[in-house]
Design a protein around this motif. Sequence first.
Motif, PDB file in Angstrom:
ATOM      1  N   ILE A   1      37.243  43.997  63.407  1.00  0.00           N
ATOM      2  CA  ILE A   1      36.319  43.628  64.154  1.00  0.00           C
ATOM      3  C   ILE A   1      35.508  44.520  64.852  1.00  0.00           C
ATOM      4  O   ILE A   1      36.160  45.715  65.129  1.00  0.00           O
ATOM      5  N   GLY A   2      34.122  44.470  65.110  1.00  0.00           N
ATOM      6  CA  GLY A   2      33.377  45.577  65.620  1.00  0.00           C
ATOM      7  C   GLY A   2      33.021  45.065  66.820  1.00  0.00           C
ATOM      8  O   GLY A   2      33.088  43.790  67.367  1.00  0.00           O
ATOM      9  N   VAL A   3      33.005  46.005  67.896  1.00  0.00           N
ATOM     10  CA  VAL A   3      32.860  45.617  69.316  1.00  0.00           C
ATOM     11  C   VAL A   3      31.471  46.703  69.980  1.00  0.00           C
ATOM     12  O   VAL A   3      31.659  47.724  69.744  1.00  0.00           O
ATOM     13  N   ILE A   4      30.591  46.032  70.463  1.00  0.00           N
ATOM     14  CA  ILE A   4      29.440  46.531  71.084  1.00  0.00           C
ATOM     15  C   ILE A   4      29.600  46.533  72.360  1.00  0.00           C
ATOM     16  O   ILE A   4      29.466  45.254  73.001  1.00  0.00           O
ATOM     17  N   SER A   5      29.752  47.360  73.136  1.00  0.00           N
ATOM     18  CA  SER A   5      30.115  47.520  74.400  1.00  0.00           C
ATOM     19  C   SER A   5      30.227  48.808  75.356  1.00  0.00           C
ATOM     20  O   SER A   5      30.051  49.896  74.414  1.00  0.00           O
ATOM     21  N   SER A   6      30.013  48.707  76.457  1.00  0.00           N
ATOM     22  CA  SER A   6      30.257  49.950  77.266  1.00  0.00           C
ATOM     23  C   SER A   6      31.798  50.199  77.544  1.00  0.00           C
ATOM     24  O   SER A   6      32.486  49.179  77.996  1.00  0.00           O
ATOM     25  N   VAL A   7      32.379  51.106  76.986  1.00  0.00           N
ATOM     26  CA  VAL A   7      33.983  51.290  76.789  1.00  0.00           C
ATOM     27  C   VAL A   7      34.382  51.506  78.466  1.00  0.00           C
ATOM     28  O   VAL A   7      35.761  51.329  78.532  1.00  0.00           O
ATOM     29  N   GLN A   8      33.573  51.859  79.331  1.00  0.00           N
ATOM     30  CA  GLN A   8      33.936  51.891  80.531  1.00  0.00           C
ATOM     31  C   GLN A   8      34.032  50.374  81.465  1.00  0.00           C
ATOM     32  O   GLN A   8      34.536  50.605  82.573  1.00  0.00           O
ATOM     33  N   ALA A   9      33.389  49.551  80.675  1.00  0.00           N
ATOM     34  CA  ALA A   9      33.077  48.384  81.479  1.00  0.00           C
ATOM     35  C   ALA A   9      34.515  47.561  81.731  1.00  0.00           C
ATOM     36  O   ALA A   9      35.257  47.405  80.664  1.00  0.00           O
ATOM     37  N   ALA A  10      34.726  46.777  82.693  1.00  0.00           N
ATOM     38  CA  ALA A  10      35.788  46.008  82.876  1.00  0.00           C
ATOM     39  C   ALA A  10      36.072  44.706  82.093  1.00  0.00           C
ATOM     40  O   ALA A  10      37.051  44.413  81.293  1.00  0.00           O
ATOM     41  N   GLY A  11      34.859  44.081  81.492  1.00  0.00           N
ATOM     42  CA  GLY A  11      34.662  43.049  80.399  1.00  0.00           C
ATOM     43  C   GLY A  11      35.270  43.621  79.078  1.00  0.00           C
ATOM     44  O   GLY A  11      35.992  43.038  78.482  1.00  0.00           O
ATOM     45  N   TYR A  12      34.871  44.826  78.951  1.00  0.00           N
ATOM     46  CA  TYR A  12      35.589  45.472  77.545  1.00  0.00           C
ATOM     47  C   TYR A  12      37.108  45.703  77.650  1.00  0.00           C
ATOM     48  O   TYR A  12      37.577  45.288  76.759  1.00  0.00           O
ATOM     49  N   ALA A  13      37.390  46.408  78.796  1.00  0.00           N
ATOM     50  CA  ALA A  13      38.888  46.231  78.860  1.00  0.00           C
ATOM     51  C   ALA A  13      39.708  44.901  78.748  1.00  0.00           C
ATOM     52  O   ALA A  13      40.835  44.835  78.045  1.00  0.00           O
ATOM     53  N   ASP A  14      39.214  44.215  79.385  1.00  0.00           N
ATOM     54  CA  ASP A  14      39.687  42.544  79.401  1.00  0.00           C
ATOM     55  C   ASP A  14      39.701  41.962  77.818  1.00  0.00           C
ATOM     56  O   ASP A  14      40.707  41.589  77.463  1.00  0.00           O
ATOM     57  N   PHE A  15      38.710  42.279  77.135  1.00  0.00           N
ATOM     58  CA  PHE A  15      38.574  41.889  75.777  1.00  0.00           C
ATOM     59  C   PHE A  15      39.750  42.613  75.145  1.00  0.00           C
ATOM     60  O   PHE A  15      40.458  41.828  74.087  1.00  0.00           O
ATOM     61  N   ILE A  16      39.756  43.703  75.192  1.00  0.00           N
ATOM     62  CA  ILE A  16      40.417  44.531  74.092  1.00  0.00           C
ATOM     63  C   ILE A  16      42.035  44.135  74.625  1.00  0.00           C
ATOM     64  O   ILE A  16      42.920  44.114  73.496  1.00  0.00           O
TER      65      ILE A  16
END
Length: 175
Positions: A78-93
């Motif tokens: 899976i590819g993920v496009i996001s800011s890796v510092q964002a809370a939404g990214y951390a939750d998704f991972i």
Amino acid sequence: FMTVWQLRTPLEDGMKIVVTATPKLTKWGKFSLTVKTVQPLGEGNLKRSFELLKAKLEKEGLFELERKRPLPRLPSHIGVISSVQAAGYADFIEILSQRWGGMKVEEAHVQVQGAGSADQIIRAWSYFNQAEQPPEVVAVIRGGGSLDDLSTFNDELLVRAIAGSRVPIITGIGH
């Protein structure tokens, strides 16, 4: 001055906007501005610009159900496009790891709001779509925020890049 193809946000008479421009003063006293960016100002103008863009793209058929690509049931890449510092990214991972551990996750770190963010997301999209071994699905992740914060995703070139993607897409944007 601004060429029509550079205008990425629909406008109509009476809208308040913020313009980034370069001034020019000739030796004959003529003054002009070369416009680089135009952004609607205020929630009402942001909503109206969104409605204009949505109507334009709907008329072109970009949101038709037939255009949707099926998602893989259990992707291994899976590819993920996001800011890796964002809370939404951390939750998704975190949720991804808990539910489907062992999946290959390829990240494209981008700004998800502000000047230049739409272009960064488009470049990330292009990277995943042109990869020799593209991911089976790409997730665009961005947590909540104000209408202004989320307006990056109302960029016409970004919408067209997503619509033209050969890789299926999932999103987690705002709440």
